[in-house]
Design a protein around this motif. Structure first.
Motif: not given
Ligand code: HEC
Ligand code: HEC
Ligand code: HEC
Ligand code: HEC
Ligand code: HEC
Ligand code: HEC
Ligand code: HEC
Ligand code: HEC
Length: 248
Positions: A162-164, A183-185, A158-160, A178-181, A206-208, A174-176, A239-243, A166-171
């Motif tokens: 190492c990125h615990a 948005c991130h390949e 799990e991504c969590s 959405l899987r990390c992958i 365009e991605f969003c 509203p993006h609860f 908008h912070y993408p993780h929350r 971010i995972e906690r914030v996302k939970i």
């Molecule tokens: C809705 C799409 C989306 C999802 C879902 C998402 N991310 Fe992101 N993430 C982004 C975007 C967009 C950025 C770029 C933010 C920036 O450049 O300021 C980012 C940045 C990051 C970064 C760089 C550091 C930071 O905090 O900016 C990390 C690490 C990361 N994401 C990990 C994760 C992990 C782990 C998950 C799953 C728990 C996740 N992301 C889910 C869109 C997403």
């Protein structure tokens, strides 16, 4: 067939002469050339044994180590290094077994392990090998692999792991769902060597918009007019993408 006076046929006589010469040469070498000490097989063997026994002994063998180091011995015996003797790594340790004040060396540097594990085509297929320059170059091998029970550390699924944070914030957002992958390949290698193999991040508005523009066919997402909503900025500058939460 021609016969001589002796009555022995010619070919038999010639063969006889060759045979007698052969015996003669063998006897000559044995009696005259080989020095006498070499002829006594018994004494030669004893002298060789004596010679070997009189050499100084440096190695104690692995069995004796377990008398005092049962923990390391048990680990070593059950692990991947079971065919390595203790002294392969710790050097000759007989002195140490007689006087434990004299400590054997312990090879803690990367170069030591690399002698056997550096990638080399001539090693058997399947032998665990690495490129030391690329394989976690900043840390000593033993910080990740126990030398007495080397294992390949488990790769986190799990991504969590190492990125615990971010995972906690996302939970809680509203993006609860959405899987990390989404948005991130993320290549598998990122989970092994995160600093060498990186994960992508969205780079364009365009991605969003694929989920949030009024044109989007994705259901149940709040929609905005992509062309005018926050037009000069990237979506994640507001908008912070993780929350993503909008202030109401
Ligand atoms: C809705 C799409 C989306 C999802 C879902 C998402 N991310 Fe992101 N993430 C982004 C975007 C967009 C950025 C770029 C933010 C920036 O450049 O300021 C980012 C940045 C990051 C970064 C760089 C550091 C930071 O905090 O900016 C990390 C690490 C990361 N994401 C990990 C994760 C992990 C782990 C998950 C799953 C728990 C996740 N992301 C889910 C869109 C997403
Ligand atoms: C008679 C008991 C005894 C035997 C047998 C013995 N050791 Fe030790 N060994 C000790 C003691 C005591 C220490 C010191 C422990 C300490 O300082 O914590 C020690 C320490 C060591 C250390 C630690 C060195 C360091 O840098 O900290 C190594 C490595 C070691 N022994 C290897 C071996 C090997 C290999 C063998 C077998 C060839 C062996 N020992 C056999 C008693 C023994
Ligand atoms: C692949 C090489 C290797 C082999 C084989 C090996 N060791 Fe070690 N050993 C090490 C290294 C490297 C250290 C130092 C570990 C550290 O500092 O964390 C060490 C440390 C030790 C220590 C000190 C323990 C401590 O906590 O400091 C002892 C005792 C020891 N080994 C005994 C043995 C015995 C007994 C055997 C055989 C059963 C053995 N080793 C086989 C590489 C090896
Ligand atoms: C004398 C050669 C030799 C040395 C030195 C050596 N190894 Fe090994 N190593 C081996 C052998 C043999 C195996 C077992 C290969 C097998 O199982 O096919 C092995 C296996 C391994 C494995 C693979 C475990 C797995 O999951 O397959 C790791 C990791 C490892 N060693 C780490 C180390 C580290 C760290 C050191 C240095 C403290 C070290 N080795 C020193 C010979 C060596
Ligand atoms: C930061 C932690 C870390 C350090 C430092 C490290 N490794 Fe590894 N090692 C790993 C991980 C994780 C794996 C499993 C993933 C992989 O194959 O890369 C691994 C795998 C291995 C393997 C098995 C490869 C295979 O194909 O089966 C060997 C052998 C190995 N390491 C030896 C070493 C040696 C030798 C050193 C020091 C020169 C070292 N490692 C340093 C984390 C580490
Ligand atoms: C073994 C721990 C580990 C795992 C598992 C892991 N990451 Fe990372 N990730 C890191 C580290 C460490 C960094 C920081 C790298 C750096 O600073 O160069 C990072 C950075 C990132 C970044 C930011 C890249 C950048 O350029 O800013 C993103 C995005 C990311 N990881 C996404 C993910 C996703 C998605 C997953 C799950 C599929 C994941 N990570 C799994 C350790 C990990
Ligand atoms: C895979 C589709 C998808 C993608 C891609 C996506 N989102 Fe979302 N977004 C959603 C869903 C689903 C919701 C939650 C809808 C709900 O709560 O009913 C949401 C909610 C939102 C909200 C509203 C929060 C609220 O409080 O109402 C904002 C703002 C948002 N996302 C921004 C973004 C941003 C910025 C990006 C690009 C980094 C992005 N989204 C990428 C699916 C997506
Ligand atoms: C300049 C800052 C800014 C930028 C850039 C921005 N937004 Fe917003 N967004 C807001 C504000 C403020 C709100 C809440 C007020 C509103 O509804 O207009 C909002 C609301 C939203 C909503 C919720 C709409 C609803 O009806 O609930 C979504 C979804 C959204 N934005 C997605 C995005 C996307 C996708 C992008 C990038 C294409 C983006 N935003 C760029 C500031 C911005």
């Amino acid at each position: 067939m021609k016969k001589r006076v002796t009555g022995i046929p010619d070919p038999v006589l010639r063969l006889g002469i060759v045979f007698i010469c052969f015996i003669g040469i063998v006897l000559f070498i044995r009696i005259v050339i080989i020095p006498s000490p070499l002829k006594e097989t018994g004494s030669q063997r004893t002298s060789a044994i004596e010679r070997e026994l009189s050499r100084e002994i440096y190695f104690a063998g692995s069995d004796i180590c377990s008398d005092c180091h049962d923990e390391e011995s048990a680990l070593n015996r059950s692990g991947h290094h079971k065919y390595l003797s203790c002294e392969t790594c710790h050097g000759p340790a007989l002195e140490h077994t007689e006087d434990s004040e004299i400590l054997p060396s312990a090879p803690r540097e990367r170069e030591f392990c690399s002698q056997c594990h550096t990638y080399n085509l001539s090693r058997p297929t399947g032998f665990p090998q690495i490129f030391p320059i690329a394989h976690n170059p900043l840390d000593p091998c033993i910080s990740c692999h126990d030398p007495h029970d080397p294992k390949t550390p488990e790769i986190p699924g799990e991504c969590s792991a190492c990125h615990a944070q971010i995972e906690r914030v996302k939970i809680g957002s509203p993006h609860f769902f959405l899987r990390c992958i989404t948005c991130h390949e993320t290549p598998e290698g990122h989970k092994i060597q995160p600093r060498l193999v990186s994960s992508t991040k969205p780079v364009e508005r365009e991605f969003c918009a694929t989920c949030h523009s009024t044109e989007s066919r994705v259901e149940d997402t709040p929609k905005i007019d992509f062309l005018i909503h926050g037009e000069d900025y990237l979506c994640w500058q507001c908008h912070y993408p993780h929350r993503p939460e909008i202030e109401k």
